[in-house]
Design an enzyme around this catalytic site. Sequence first.
Site, PDB file in Angstrom:
ATOM      1  N   PRO A 198       0.935  -0.917   0.120  1.00 53.23           N
ATOM      2  CG  PRO A 198      -0.021  -0.677   2.298  1.00 53.23           C
ATOM      3  CD  PRO A 198       1.146  -1.828   1.110  1.00 53.23           C
ATOM      4  N   GLY A 214       2.276   3.094   5.438  1.00 50.86           N
ATOM      5  CA  GLY A 214       1.365   1.951   4.685  1.00 50.86           C
ATOM      6  C   GLY A 214       2.931   0.256   4.323  1.00 50.86           C
ATOM      7  CE1 TYR A 215       6.388  -3.046   0.044  1.00 50.76           C
ATOM      8  CE2 TYR A 215       7.562  -0.469  -0.632  1.00 50.76           C
ATOM      9  CZ  TYR A 215       7.355  -2.024  -0.548  1.00 50.76           C
ATOM     10  OH  TYR A 215       8.737  -3.167  -0.656  1.00 50.76           O
ATOM     11  CB  ALA A 216       7.291   1.244   6.094  1.00 43.90           C
ATOM     12  CE  LYS A 236       7.081  -6.343   1.531  1.00 45.24           C
ATOM     13  NZ  LYS A 236       6.654  -7.600   0.976  1.00 45.24           N
TER      14      LYS A 236
END
Length: 253
Positions: free
Chosen positions: A95, A155-157, A160
């Site tokens: 995201p 969001g991506y971070a 992960k």
Amino acid sequence: MGTLEGKVAFITGAGQGVGQGVAFALAREGASIAVTGRTESKLVDTVEQIRAFGGVAEPIVCDIADTARITAAVERTVELFGGVDVLVNNASLNPLGPLLDLTPGLMAKAYASGPIAALHAMQTVHPIMKERGGGNIVNMVTSAAVRWDTSGYGGYASVKEALRALTRTAASEWGPDNIRVNAIAPHALSPGLKWWTENRPEEAAEFVASIPLRRIGDCEDDIGRAVAWIVSDDARYLTGATIPLDGGQARWG
């Protein structure tokens, strides 16, 4: 004889990009590959390429957002190859965008296909690996959380970073079972990144200039071969680590 002769690898998102590159590299080292992903045609293409250079592989359609399908895909792998020695959690929904644009629905899907799916896959292969005397798990994460500017990557971070926490914990809890668990944070010329470099050349040039090695990694030669080393006995004392395969761009620590 390759360093992974006799081993079985289950790789998600192996129909293209980094997952495909890892599948190629592990197959060249002698591993039998369960090539999994959502799009059957891409899986078949990857398998045909592996078989063309003498490798062993089978396509298994699997949507990682559905944990029941993950279980079924692992069971199918055991039927085909006798077990699982290597798990590579590569596929996920990433995201991107400002925090105010990240809807609960989008984030729920991202977590379902990211850390939740990866954890379920890890839990599913654990007893199989333990019975076989050990194994290796590699989780794909990102350096987005340690970028100089994380705007648009929150969001991506977060997705992960959750997977990084699971990686470290699994390494701690499953070390006595001789199961090593590591994460890698790659920069690779995947289809998405290739599209970006071709359609936004100025941004891409700036990005590449920020990499000390001045290039984006190759999915097989730079990322796949590194994974092949990580899961080999040559790296038998490495576990719980996050390894940046990004040409020196990110600052970790």
